[in-house]
Motif scaffolding. Structure first.
Motif, PDB file in Angstrom:
ATOM      1  N   LEU A 107      10.474 -17.389  -2.324  1.00 58.80           N
ATOM      2  CA  LEU A 107      11.147 -16.223  -1.750  1.00 58.80           C
ATOM      3  C   LEU A 107      11.598 -15.230  -2.806  1.00 58.80           C
ATOM      4  CD1 LEU A 107      13.303 -18.086   0.933  1.00 58.80           C
ATOM      5  CD2 LEU A 107      11.071 -16.972   1.219  1.00 58.80           C
ATOM      6  N   LEU A 108      11.533 -15.617  -4.058  1.00 58.89           N
ATOM      7  CA  LEU A 108      11.867 -14.730  -5.164  1.00 58.89           C
ATOM      8  C   LEU A 108      11.175 -15.222  -6.419  1.00 58.89           C
ATOM      9  CD1 LEU A 108      14.117 -16.425  -7.011  1.00 58.89           C
ATOM     10  CD2 LEU A 108      15.642 -15.699  -5.190  1.00 58.89           C
ATOM     11  N   LYS A 109      11.164 -14.359  -7.418  1.00 59.78           N
ATOM     12  CA  LYS A 109      10.664 -14.721  -8.740  1.00 59.78           C
ATOM     13  C   LYS A 109      11.800 -14.561  -9.748  1.00 59.78           C
ATOM     14  CE  LYS A 109       5.920 -13.143  -7.860  1.00 59.78           C
ATOM     15  NZ  LYS A 109       5.333 -14.484  -7.712  1.00 59.78           N
ATOM     16  N   ILE A 110      11.732 -15.340 -10.821  1.00 57.87           N
ATOM     17  CA  ILE A 110      12.638 -15.170 -11.954  1.00 57.87           C
ATOM     18  C   ILE A 110      11.789 -14.868 -13.179  1.00 57.87           C
ATOM     19  CG2 ILE A 110      14.285 -16.291 -13.512  1.00 57.87           C
ATOM     20  CD1 ILE A 110      15.240 -17.978 -11.204  1.00 57.87           C
ATOM     21  N   VAL A 111      12.143 -13.817 -13.901  1.00 55.75           N
ATOM     22  CA  VAL A 111      11.488 -13.504 -15.171  1.00 55.75           C
ATOM     23  C   VAL A 111      12.558 -13.418 -16.244  1.00 55.75           C
ATOM     24  CG1 VAL A 111      10.032 -11.912 -16.465  1.00 55.75           C
ATOM     25  CG2 VAL A 111       9.658 -12.209 -13.996  1.00 55.75           C
ATOM     26  N   GLU A 168       4.125 -20.189 -10.620  1.00 54.63           N
ATOM     27  CA  GLU A 168       3.803 -18.846 -10.154  1.00 54.63           C
ATOM     28  C   GLU A 168       5.041 -17.973  -9.982  1.00 54.63           C
ATOM     29  OE1 GLU A 168       1.288 -18.684  -6.752  1.00 54.63           O
ATOM     30  OE2 GLU A 168      -0.024 -20.294  -7.460  1.00 54.63           O
ATOM     31  N   ASN A 169       6.196 -18.590  -9.921  1.00 54.44           N
ATOM     32  CA  ASN A 169       7.409 -17.829  -9.604  1.00 54.44           C
ATOM     33  C   ASN A 169       8.447 -17.807 -10.711  1.00 54.44           C
ATOM     34  OD1 ASN A 169       6.512 -17.110  -7.005  1.00 54.44           O
ATOM     35  ND2 ASN A 169       7.140 -19.088  -6.184  1.00 54.44           N
ATOM     36  N   PHE A 170       8.285 -18.623 -11.732  1.00 50.78           N
ATOM     37  CA  PHE A 170       9.199 -18.588 -12.871  1.00 50.78           C
ATOM     38  C   PHE A 170       8.408 -18.245 -14.123  1.00 50.78           C
ATOM     39  CE2 PHE A 170      11.277 -20.269 -16.614  1.00 50.78           C
ATOM     40  CZ  PHE A 170      12.579 -19.805 -16.458  1.00 50.78           C
ATOM     41  N   HIS A 171       8.901 -17.238 -14.861  1.00 52.59           N
ATOM     42  CA  HIS A 171       8.177 -16.775 -16.047  1.00 52.59           C
ATOM     43  C   HIS A 171       9.151 -16.496 -17.190  1.00 52.59           C
ATOM     44  CE1 HIS A 171       4.559 -16.391 -13.599  1.00 52.59           C
ATOM     45  NE2 HIS A 171       5.357 -15.892 -12.671  1.00 52.59           N
ATOM     46  N   PHE A 172       8.695 -16.766 -18.378  1.00 49.92           N
ATOM     47  CA  PHE A 172       9.498 -16.561 -19.581  1.00 49.92           C
ATOM     48  C   PHE A 172       8.652 -15.769 -20.554  1.00 49.92           C
ATOM     49  CE2 PHE A 172      11.297 -17.637 -23.698  1.00 49.92           C
ATOM     50  CZ  PHE A 172      12.655 -17.712 -23.461  1.00 49.92           C
ATOM     51  N   LEU A 173       9.101 -14.559 -20.890  1.00 47.82           N
ATOM     52  CA  LEU A 173       8.370 -13.706 -21.827  1.00 47.82           C
ATOM     53  C   LEU A 173       8.745 -14.039 -23.272  1.00 47.82           C
ATOM     54  CD1 LEU A 173       8.795 -10.240 -20.033  1.00 47.82           C
ATOM     55  CD2 LEU A 173       7.043 -12.004 -19.641  1.00 47.82           C
ATOM     56  N   LYS A 174       7.830 -13.792 -24.166  1.00 45.68           N
ATOM     57  CA  LYS A 174       8.115 -14.044 -25.581  1.00 45.68           C
ATOM     58  C   LYS A 174       9.072 -13.002 -26.143  1.00 45.68           C
ATOM     59  CE  LYS A 174       6.076 -13.875 -30.193  1.00 45.68           C
ATOM     60  NZ  LYS A 174       7.225 -14.536 -30.816  1.00 45.68           N
TER      61      LYS A 174
END
Length: 341
Positions: A107-111, A168-174
């Motif tokens: 229902l949501l994404k976390i970045v 698909e819904n949790f992402h961590f950028l460098k």
């Protein structure tokens, strides 16, 4: 599609209590996390020309709301408080659920905008000085060292488990602190602020967990995406230092200046117009009026700071646990859409 893993808040909370994980546990966890990153769907992570995962996450076709998390710097409680937040704090969460449950249901994404390790608040200054004294005398298990490193390992432990559970819904950028080898090159620079944080961290991790763990963390960091783009906003750790093309970001491993230019940009160093030009390239055909680029990296006072005529929004306050609530359907309003957890 729901991707619920059945993991609970208590599971993630337990990662931050007790002793450090074992070398075997870390090897297994990091190996799986690297595999998850390497196998992300090309539907949202276009592959580079050599077939490896590209540096861009493309969610321009998604209408799912996004929680943007600024620099963590060892603040595992920040993540835990976010995961347990309900609709009274995060408006995207349905009544009767918390963020973790909504994340699991798709229902949501976390970045996260990167910089998972190296505490940087005032109290951290004294701790790092004590870490340096311990490190200088070859004591890699001193009280200050273990205190600091437990914060870092716990924070990234939650990050890794979230990525594995909800790929698909949790992402961590460098960010610029994702440099476990403390290397010079590949868009990275050795890090120091209060002491020799980069080298102290590398030394501790090698001593405590061994070369295999160091290698896998390095692989994890080098497989992280640099940038995420949605219908009306884009995200990266730092302000784009110049105008980058979509292809350059996807193929960032071939050009270290792209990695450096999205992770190390000091305030006032970006070329004017770099944000709008880069957004137009990563999201061709989009309406740029009202679109924003959100980043962290440099601390702000209060909730945010605006740069580039308001097109770039900095949200990292190391003394507050603020997140940005971004909806692909609505224009981002930093006055209203940045909330504390």
């Amino acid at each position: 599609m729901p991707v619920s893993s059945g993991l609970t808040y208590d599971f993630f909370s337990s990662l931050c209590t007790g002793n450090f994980p074992s070398e075997t546990e870390l090897i297994e966890s990091m190996d799986t996390a690297v595999s998850v990153l390497e196998s992300e769907s090309s539907l949202y992570r276009p592959a580079a020309d050599d077939g490896t995962p590209g540096g861009l996450l493309d969610f321009t076709g998604s209408d799912v709301p996004v929680i943007v998390v600024p620099d963590l710097h060892g603040r595992y409680k920040f993540l835990l408080d976010l995961l347990s937040s309900d609709s009274s704090v995060i408006r995207f969460v349905p009544s009767g659920m918390n963020v973790l449950e909504a994340l699991g249901e798709g229902l949501l994404k976390i970045v996260c905008l990167g910089d998972g390790i190296h505490s940087e608040t005032d109290d951290a200054s004294e701790r790092w000085k004590k870490c340096y004294e311990e490190w200088e005398h070859g004591n890699f298990c001193g009280s200050a060292m273990c205190d600091e490193m437990h914060r870092n390992v716990s924070t990234m432990g939650i990050v890794v488990e979230l990525k594995k559970a909800f790929p698909e819904n949790f992402h961590f950028l460098k960010g610029n602190h994702e440099n476990i080898m403390n290397e010079f090159g590949n868009g990275n620079y050795p890090f120091r602020k209060f002491s020799l944080e980069g080298e102290i961290t590398r030394s501790f991790m090698q001593y405590m967990f061994g070369d295999a763990v160091l290698h896998l963390i390095d692989c994890f960091e080098k497989t992280l995406p640099l940038c995420a783009v949605f219908k009306n906003f884009a995200l990266s750790h730092a302000e784009p230092v110049s105008a980058f093309t979509r292809s350059e970001i996807i193929n960032c491993r071939k050009n270290s200046s792209v990695i450096e230019g999205l992770t190390w940009t000091p305030n006032g160093s970006a070329l004017e117009g770099s944000v709008v030009s880069t957004f137009e390239s990563v999201n061709p055909g989009a309406e740029t009026s009202g679109s924003v680029w959100i980043g962290g990296h440099r601390p702000v006072r209060g909730k945010f700071s605006l740069r580039q005529n308001g097109s770039y929004v900095q949200i990292h306050n190391p003394y507050e646990m603020n997140v940005a609530l971004c909806s692909p359907q609505n224009k981002f309003n930093p006055q209203e859409d940045i909330v504390s957890v």
